[in-house]
Design an enzyme around this catalytic site. Sequence first.
Site: not given
Length: 528
Positions: A90, A93, A338-339
Amino acid sequence: MSTPVRWSGRRLNSRRSVWIWALVAALAAVLGPGAQAGADSDRTGLPEAVDTILGDARMEGGVASVVIADAVSGEPLYQHLPSTRLMPASNTKLPTSAAAMEILGPGYRFTTDVLAAGRRSGSVLRGDLYLRGTGDPTLLAADYDRLAAQVAAAGVKRVDGRLIADDTRFDAQRLGRSWAADDESSYYSAQISALSVAPDTDYDTGSVIVTVTPGAKAGDEPVVAVTPDTDYVDIDVRATTVAAGGSNDLTVEREHGTNDIVVSGTTPVGGSGAKEWVTVWEPTGYAAAVFRDALADHGVKVVGPTRLGRQTPASASKLASHDSMALKDLLVPFMKLSNNMHAEILTKAMGYEVSKQGSWSAGLAAVSGYLKGIGVDTGKVRQVDGSGLSRMDNFPAAQLAELLLAVRAEPWYADWLRSLPVACDPDRFVGGTLRSRMCGTAAALNARAKTGSLTGASALSGYVTDAGGRELVFSIVLNNYLASSVKPLEDAIVVTLAKSTEEAATAVQPKATRGTDLECAWRKPARC
């Protein structure tokens, strides 16, 4: 052949450009290919301290790419395999969110409209009703209810035609490149559409919440509820209530290619049952079903069937509209929790903004264009999705550090920085995925960083202030380890930085942990 992307972002002014390129040159000079731990001539003891942490047995057989730099001057302070490409999870992102702030803008909002195509005869629409989306990942059932109320307030009580869900802002590719098939029903791997529904204010778009409660006595079927209340999914209960003290081993999964959600296993009388977030198959249909129910609740009858994926005619007249929160505010649930779905929707939205193509390829080209514009060498990275869910994503720590240095000069930096999780802040929308980490240390309420987790891959990149008040940038990417968790090593490095001064640094010993590096926080409410 892909269509060339017309980069529309603003160019760096000359003074800022010189400053950033000076930082990049400094990094490149020291963080060259093949540079090893402790390779610079720093005399503070920082290299030795970080080397000690990376020498922990939990990294035996694994590989680490680590870069630490002075955030103001850009001076590199430490590097270990800085150009080695690893799975960032992640941490992907970071470029996605920064590019979105530049390309879409901090004030960008997703709009959802309801339009009428046909002619009105009193309260009757003799034509079709269109629900047109642009990707809003925050739409709740309550928002669809408000849209329906606006339609009713406009005087429409009957639609003789169809309800058409227009999701054509994005392409029809629902899942990212090389996403794991066994994650299909998990909320962190939902299908991507320009129209969907989130069941909660974490905005887990494209999923429903399935709550399972034990029956009153052994042998009873458990009680199952779905949020939002919709018939779009079918619940197949195969589970059984057992006597108090028995096993609670419920499984809630959607069967491939369907909206059949199977609840199996056992749950004891008086037990906790289960609460699972489960993705839907075809989120556009999900949105249309929730909206159709809302219309009925407000006395608006649609006679015709529901149709998906058809573009709204230019002659259609607007009856209702809903705007999302501004992007600068959406970044908070996106980055703090953390979508994954937010990242992918923003990627496609950037593709549409730059090249009028709401696709992953166009969006990733836009991200790459932004990164090149701030001096990140995109020839050294591979990004195939917006979230890092794909194991094909590859970033070296050096490029993540370059990004973290460069964005400090952006006019939207303060809003972007606010979206990063804060170590040991218990508020989920402040501490986010770092809310239980580095507590009781010099990094608590100090370090701001993006986490990342996949099986065998962990990362932490961000900012921390040392004991002398100097702000530092760090990027830590760890791969190929077999230990249950290496996050204590990441934390030890950041705490070491927080305790250090320009004169001295002593390695903080990484603590043992019983936890595991869960694959993208494979159980709510934790996240990758």
